[in-house]
Design an enzyme around this catalytic site. Structure first.
Site, PDB file in Angstrom:
ATOM      1  N   CYS A  14      70.654 -58.771 -26.034  1.00  0.00           N
ATOM      2  CA  CYS A  14      70.848 -59.795 -26.390  1.00  0.00           C
ATOM      3  C   CYS A  14      68.809 -60.528 -25.864  1.00  0.00           C
ATOM      4  CB  CYS A  14      71.626 -60.851 -25.330  1.00  0.00           C
ATOM      5  SG  CYS A  14      72.995 -59.410 -25.314  1.00  0.00           S
ATOM      6  N   ASP A  15      68.599 -61.158 -26.294  1.00  0.00           N
ATOM      7  CA  ASP A  15      67.545 -62.084 -26.072  1.00  0.00           C
ATOM      8  C   ASP A  15      67.654 -63.787 -26.709  1.00  0.00           C
ATOM      9  OD1 ASP A  15      64.979 -61.490 -25.272  1.00  0.00           O
ATOM     10  OD2 ASP A  15      64.499 -62.836 -26.620  1.00  0.00           O
ATOM     11  N   GLN A  16      66.386 -64.478 -26.513  1.00  0.00           N
ATOM     12  CA  GLN A  16      66.894 -65.900 -26.463  1.00  0.00           C
ATOM     13  C   GLN A  16      65.811 -66.485 -26.631  1.00  0.00           C
ATOM     14  OE1 GLN A  16      68.713 -69.190 -24.470  1.00  0.00           O
ATOM     15  NE2 GLN A  16      70.140 -69.015 -25.931  1.00  0.00           N
TER      16      GLN A  16
ATOM     17  N   ALA B  60      69.621 -63.726 -30.206  1.00  0.00           N
ATOM     18  CA  ALA B  60      70.115 -62.668 -30.806  1.00  0.00           C
ATOM     19  C   ALA B  60      70.740 -61.710 -30.202  1.00  0.00           C
ATOM     20  CB  ALA B  60      68.698 -61.802 -30.779  1.00  0.00           C
TER      21      ALA B  60
END
Length: 198
Positions: free
Chosen positions: A69-71, A106
């Site tokens: 995950c990434d933001q 994401a």
């Protein structure tokens, strides 16, 4: 062989979101450089980093389903990160007052044994109210959201700072789009409702 499920993150917020599904998983923190590339769009940055985190963890986990995950949060085209301290949070909320922030969350699910990658980007839109200096100071002293991009916890008192929240999955705002994840797990042969622990 049953594949273990690994969350490639050290975020306690993502861990708490994933725990809602009642499926067995473990957390492994990936060590990667999260610096955006020159000219890279927020969507591409978040997807590249989510996939990179999953691949990094896969190096030591050859038979796992790895959640990356990434933001990346943006306002007026500018990327905004975690404030880290009170002074930066005051500046951030002052800048965000009356504006809409787009959170590009994401998500990927990487099968390390087959090297099959599923990935998506789930945007979430948040509009901040016009905030006074006193409101900003009061909120920050109460909740101290210094490890949150945007300097607010929507799942806490930060909801009082907002005019609206719009998107397909409110969990995306916390950094883990669960609806998309459940669909990805299903594609990988994991039926969450059959796997959940009662």
């Amino acid at each position: 062989m049953t594949k273990s499920i690994i969350l490639a993150s050290s975020s306690r917020y993502r861990r708490e979101v994933l725990q809602k599904l009642h499926i067995p998983f473990e957390c492994i923190s990936p060590e990667i450089d999260e610096t955006p590339l020159d000219g890279e769009s927020p969507e591409h940055t978040s997807l590249r980093l989510a996939e990179g985190k999953a691949r990094k963890v896969a190096e030591s986990q050859p038979h796992a389903l790895i959640i990356g995950c990434d933001q990346v949060a943006t306002v007026d085209g500018l990327q905004i990160g975690k404030p880290g301290n009170h002074e930066n949070a005051v500046k951030q909320l002052t800048m965000l007052s009356g504006k809409e922030v787009i959170f590009h969350s994401a998500l990927c699910l990487y099968d390390s044994s087959s090297q099959y990658m599923q990935s998506t980007n789930v945007p979430y839109f948040v509009k901040f109210k016009a905030l006074t200096a006193l409101q900003i100071e009061t909120y920050l002293r109460l909740e101290q959201p210094y490890d949150c991009a945007g300097s607010a916890k929507s799942e806490g008192m930060g909801i009082a700072l907002l005019d609206y929240m719009r998107g397909d999955d409110p969990n995306a705002l916390i950094g883990l789009p669960v609806i998309a994840l459940v669909n990805m797990l299903q594609q990988a042969g994991v039926d969450v409702l059959s796997t959940s622990r009662i």
